[in-house]
Design a protein around this motif. Structure first.
Motif, PDB file in Angstrom:
ATOM      1  N   ILE A 513      17.207  11.998  32.324  1.00 34.11           N
ATOM      2  CA  ILE A 513      17.676  11.198  31.189  1.00 34.11           C
ATOM      3  C   ILE A 513      17.883  12.150  30.015  1.00 34.11           C
ATOM      4  O   ILE A 513      16.921  12.601  29.386  1.00 34.11           O
ATOM      5  CB  ILE A 513      16.664  10.091  30.830  1.00 34.11           C
ATOM      6  CG1 ILE A 513      16.460   9.148  32.028  1.00 34.11           C
ATOM      7  CG2 ILE A 513      17.140   9.305  29.616  1.00 34.11           C
ATOM      8  CD1 ILE A 513      15.385   8.094  31.806  1.00 34.11           C
ATOM      9  N   THR A 514      19.119  12.476  29.737  1.00 33.39           N
ATOM     10  CA  THR A 514      19.409  13.529  28.760  1.00 33.39           C
ATOM     11  C   THR A 514      19.032  13.149  27.327  1.00 33.39           C
ATOM     12  O   THR A 514      18.802  14.019  26.496  1.00 33.39           O
ATOM     13  CB  THR A 514      20.897  13.928  28.822  1.00 33.39           C
ATOM     14  OG1 THR A 514      21.704  12.740  28.757  1.00 33.39           O
ATOM     15  CG2 THR A 514      21.198  14.668  30.103  1.00 33.39           C
ATOM     16  N   GLN A 515      18.986  11.847  27.039  1.00 32.52           N
ATOM     17  CA  GLN A 515      18.622  11.435  25.681  1.00 32.52           C
ATOM     18  C   GLN A 515      17.117  11.480  25.448  1.00 32.52           C
ATOM     19  O   GLN A 515      16.672  11.417  24.302  1.00 32.52           O
ATOM     20  CB  GLN A 515      19.116   9.995  25.398  1.00 32.52           C
ATOM     21  CG  GLN A 515      20.623   9.831  25.376  1.00 32.52           C
ATOM     22  CD  GLN A 515      21.191   9.566  26.766  1.00 32.52           C
ATOM     23  OE1 GLN A 515      20.494   9.688  27.775  1.00 32.52           O
ATOM     24  NE2 GLN A 515      22.464   9.206  26.823  1.00 32.52           N
ATOM     25  N   SER A 516      16.328  11.620  26.512  1.00 32.77           N
ATOM     26  CA  SER A 516      14.878  11.443  26.364  1.00 32.77           C
ATOM     27  C   SER A 516      14.071  12.453  27.169  1.00 32.77           C
ATOM     28  O   SER A 516      13.619  12.141  28.277  1.00 32.77           O
ATOM     29  CB  SER A 516      14.483  10.028  26.798  1.00 32.77           C
ATOM     30  OG  SER A 516      15.289   9.062  26.168  1.00 32.77           O
ATOM     31  N   PRO A 517      13.870  13.659  26.652  1.00 33.59           N
ATOM     32  CA  PRO A 517      12.990  14.610  27.355  1.00 33.59           C
ATOM     33  C   PRO A 517      11.553  14.107  27.339  1.00 33.59           C
ATOM     34  O   PRO A 517      11.163  13.356  26.447  1.00 33.59           O
ATOM     35  CB  PRO A 517      13.137  15.893  26.526  1.00 33.59           C
ATOM     36  CG  PRO A 517      13.551  15.426  25.163  1.00 33.59           C
ATOM     37  CD  PRO A 517      14.391  14.207  25.388  1.00 33.59           C
ATOM     38  N   PHE A 518      10.784  14.513  28.327  1.00 36.86           N
ATOM     39  CA  PHE A 518       9.374  14.120  28.451  1.00 36.86           C
ATOM     40  C   PHE A 518       9.210  12.594  28.414  1.00 36.86           C
ATOM     41  O   PHE A 518       8.352  12.058  27.712  1.00 36.86           O
ATOM     42  CB  PHE A 518       8.528  14.771  27.357  1.00 36.86           C
ATOM     43  CG  PHE A 518       8.210  16.212  27.636  1.00 36.86           C
ATOM     44  CD1 PHE A 518       7.030  16.583  28.258  1.00 36.86           C
ATOM     45  CD2 PHE A 518       9.115  17.213  27.301  1.00 36.86           C
ATOM     46  CE1 PHE A 518       6.740  17.921  28.527  1.00 36.86           C
ATOM     47  CE2 PHE A 518       8.846  18.550  27.571  1.00 36.86           C
ATOM     48  CZ  PHE A 518       7.665  18.906  28.189  1.00 36.86           C
ATOM     49  N   TYR A 519      10.035  11.913  29.215  1.00 38.53           N
ATOM     50  CA  TYR A 519       9.895  10.454  29.306  1.00 38.53           C
ATOM     51  C   TYR A 519       8.788  10.157  30.317  1.00 38.53           C
ATOM     52  O   TYR A 519       9.030   9.655  31.399  1.00 38.53           O
ATOM     53  CB  TYR A 519      11.212   9.810  29.726  1.00 38.53           C
ATOM     54  CG  TYR A 519      11.288   8.315  29.475  1.00 38.53           C
ATOM     55  CD1 TYR A 519      10.193   7.600  28.984  1.00 38.53           C
ATOM     56  CD2 TYR A 519      12.457   7.611  29.717  1.00 38.53           C
ATOM     57  CE1 TYR A 519      10.267   6.246  28.743  1.00 38.53           C
ATOM     58  CE2 TYR A 519      12.538   6.247  29.478  1.00 38.53           C
ATOM     59  CZ  TYR A 519      11.449   5.571  28.995  1.00 38.53           C
ATOM     60  OH  TYR A 519      11.521   4.212  28.767  1.00 38.53           O
ATOM     61  N   ASN A 520       7.566  10.515  29.969  1.00 38.04           N
ATOM     62  CA  ASN A 520       6.405  10.271  30.818  1.00 38.04           C
ATOM     63  C   ASN A 520       5.235   9.763  29.977  1.00 38.04           C
ATOM     64  O   ASN A 520       4.715   8.680  30.219  1.00 38.04           O
ATOM     65  CB  ASN A 520       6.016  11.526  31.608  1.00 38.04           C
ATOM     66  CG  ASN A 520       6.161  12.796  30.807  1.00 38.04           C
ATOM     67  OD1 ASN A 520       5.470  13.000  29.809  1.00 38.04           O
ATOM     68  ND2 ASN A 520       7.062  13.681  31.233  1.00 38.04           N
ATOM     69  N   PHE A 521       4.840  10.517  28.948  1.00 37.27           N
ATOM     70  CA  PHE A 521       3.707  10.086  28.138  1.00 37.27           C
ATOM     71  C   PHE A 521       3.940   8.763  27.403  1.00 37.27           C
ATOM     72  O   PHE A 521       2.970   8.047  27.124  1.00 37.27           O
ATOM     73  CB  PHE A 521       3.249  11.185  27.168  1.00 37.27           C
ATOM     74  CG  PHE A 521       4.211  11.550  26.074  1.00 37.27           C
ATOM     75  CD1 PHE A 521       4.315  10.774  24.935  1.00 37.27           C
ATOM     76  CD2 PHE A 521       4.985  12.707  26.158  1.00 37.27           C
ATOM     77  CE1 PHE A 521       5.179  11.122  23.907  1.00 37.27           C
ATOM     78  CE2 PHE A 521       5.845  13.063  25.137  1.00 37.27           C
ATOM     79  CZ  PHE A 521       5.951  12.265  24.004  1.00 37.27           C
TER      80      PHE A 521
END
Length: 598
Positions: A513-521
């Motif tokens: 997802i290029t708009q949202s790095p680190f979409y995990n925490f």
């Protein structure tokens, strides 16, 4: 009793009639282009630096930006829905490129606005924001001025924006297209089935272990075959992001995602510190469950398996009725909302091939609606996915009265309403259970969510941190990426997961997802935050709905620390806050061990 029936295929014509060839949508695009051109003219007319006499000009500028965002959201959501239901829709693909160019033009003009704000003197800036007309925009305007790219010229910003369309974002779109076109051949009950990736992933909760194993290794085989292609995609996405960050003077891979999540680094590290302290109860749960299935340790393909013979097949109509009934106990507004979603074709749930593999919720702010996309195959997991996405949709609903500029909330808060909705259904299902077996079934599903947030999301976070560190030096090979993934999983799961998928980096869409790095925490934050909110909701009953809606409406106009302090009176930079939610999850793990001790 009259049989209730709900549409399983969504109604997109109500948004724009005619799909990818819609004349209504063409008119919408034309209006969007006009708004962006008008913004360009407004920017030119502004004096740099600003003076206190230009309040009205700034107000009109801000309102126009808010309107553009609404029109862009409406357009991108529509195209996303078209491509999800039919990834081969060439008309929609062409429209996606057109909207991307308009958005690029808009971002260029927005960058100019932010530059003007940077060059405005501090006393003038403070005077402008104290005016009655700009008070409601104070937070977002301060954020723009603080986070603007001070190190880049206008020409450099424009170049980066142009490159993102056919470079950065195109790689993310290519990933989605590639995954949606993959067919997975799996042997089920002696018959070979040709499934989409989404359908194959759904088999992870199949009651037959042979089918689960078959699906797991069929997918692993495909990922191994295509690992070089996917390694190029993830390297190019990360490489582009690193180069842009370097140009912007950003040295840490976490700096940008923390800003986007409106979160302090201290908050994030405190959360992971608490989670790391409480791994053992969840390792105990995994070991006990493995023993019940028939093994000494938990195999990855058995994680989503059920531990009892509780009913597996759930009809879509049954799910809709159950969700509506229990949402109604928390307020009249959420009850009316979910009835509308089911009755008016807001949900695409049909189980069919050639659909996208990724569930999502798309908001349509101009018409005050949402659309939920998933593949419903009759499992309790599907019910939870459905209610999770409906939670996102309710958050959109709560924001209807908020102006366009303050509608954008960070990803960390985006997962709060969805997790809150899951908690309603978990609690209701647990109360409805009238046997030890049924209670274990529900408790197991709930604990899976805890493991996903405390172990799986932690592995994603660790992997992404380490991958970016190595990518900063140079291209990371597929073999090395596999090693990084395996190491992160082993650490995050405290060694309690056997035969994990080292290709998690391939089939987890969040990395692309290029708009949202680190979409995990954000998921983990939202999970623990939602537990606190849900506890208060159970105390107050329907009286809490007003407070809940106020919290959701504020989610786009303050930091997460201030939001929690205002609505819950808690300091989330302290371990004490996180340990309250964690204690509830540990209780679930201990209850599971207790119920299965005999």
């Amino acid at each position: 009793m009259r049989k209730i029936s709900y549409p399983k295929v969504w109604d997109l014509d109500k948004i724009f009639m005619g799909g990818g060839k819609s004349s209504q949508f063409s008119d919408h695009i034309k209006r969007l282009e006009d708004l962006v051109h008008a913004l360009e003219g407004s920017v030119i007319s502004l004096i740099t630096p600003l003076s206190t006499t230009e309040v009205i000009k700034v107000v009109h500028l801000i309102e126009n930006i808010g309107n553009i965002r609404l029109y862009l959201s409406q357009a991108t959501s529509f195209i996303t829905c078209l491509l999800a239901q039919n990834p081969k829709d060439q008309d929609a693909a062409n429209l996606r490129g057109k909207i991307a160019k308009i958005e690029s033009h808009f971002e260029k003009e927005l960058s100019k606005v932010k530059k003007i704000f940077i060059y405005t003197k501090e006393d003038v800036w403070e005077s402008l924001l104290e005016t009655e007309e700009l008070k409601e925009y104070r937070f977002i305007l301060y954020e723009w001025r603080e986070n603007a790219d001070k190190n880049l010229s206008e020409e450099a910003l424009n170049l980066i924006s142009d490159l993102m369309v056919d470079g950065y974002h195109a790689w993310g779109q290519f990933y989605n297209d590639l995954v949606s076109r993959i067919n997975v051949k799996i042997l089920i009950n002696g018959k070979e089935e040709n499934l989409s990736v989404g359908q194959a992933i759904n088999l992870r909760s199949h009651p037959n272990e042979e089918v689960r194993r078959e699906a797991h290794y069929a997918l692993e085989s495909i990922w191994k075959e295509k690992e070089e292609v996917f390694s190029k995609i993830i390297n190019h996405i990360a490489g582009f992001r690193i180069q842009v960050n370097n140009q912007r003077g950003i040295k840490s891979a976490l700096e940008d995602p923390l800003k986007k999540n409106r979160m302090q680094e201290e908050t994030l590290h405190t959360m992971w510190k608490v989670i790391s302290k409480y791994k053992q109860p969840f390792s105990n749960y995994l070991k006990r469950k493995a023993g019940m299935i028939g093994g000494s340790s938990m195999k990855a393909y058995n994680f989503w398996a059920t531990v009892t013979t509780s009913k597996q097949e759930i009809k879509f109509e049954e799910a809709a009725t159950f969700i509506t009934e229990h949402f109604s106990k928390f307020g009249t507004e959420i009850e009316g909302f979910v009835k509308k979603a089911f009755n008016e074709g807001w949900i695409e749930a049909e189980d069919r091939p050639n659909k996208s593999a990724i569930p999502f919720c798309a908001g349509f702010p101009l018409t005050g609606e949402s659309r939920v996309f998933m593949t419903f195959s009759g499992t309790f997991t599907n019910v939870l996915t459905l209610v999770h996405e409906l939670g996102h949709a309710f958050h959109n609903h709560a924001m209807k009265s908020v102006n366009g500029l303050n509608k954008r909330y960070p990803l960390s808060i985006a997962e709060t309403a969805s997790t809150f909705s899951e908690m309603i259904i978990f609690d209701a299902a647990m109360k409805k259970a009238n046997s030890k077996e049924e209670k274990l079934f529900i408790l197991d599903e709930k604990l899976k969510r805890s493991v996903m947030n405390f172990m799986n999301m932690h592995s994603r976070f660790l992997f992404e941190q380490r991958f970016y560190k190595e990518r900063n030096v140079g291209f990371v090979s597929a073999h090395r990426i596999n090693q990084l993934m395996e190491e992160a999983i082993n650490e995050a799961y405290a060694g309690s997961l056997e035969q994990p998928s080292i290709y998690s980096w391939v089939w987890t869409p969040h990395y692309y997802i290029t708009q949202s790095p680190f979409y995990n925490f954000p998921y983990t934050f939202g999970y623990l935050f939602a537990l606190g909110i849900y506890a208060k909701a159970k105390e107050k009953g329907k009286d809490f709905e007003k407070d809940y809606l106020a919290l959701l409406r504020d989610s786009g106009s303050m930091t997460v620390e201030n939001l929690v302090m205002k609505h819950l009176g808690e300091d989330i930079t302290t371990e004490a806050f996180w340990e309250k939610g964690m204690a509830l999850c540990v209780q679930d793990a201990e209850e599971f061990i207790k119920l299965t001790s005999s």
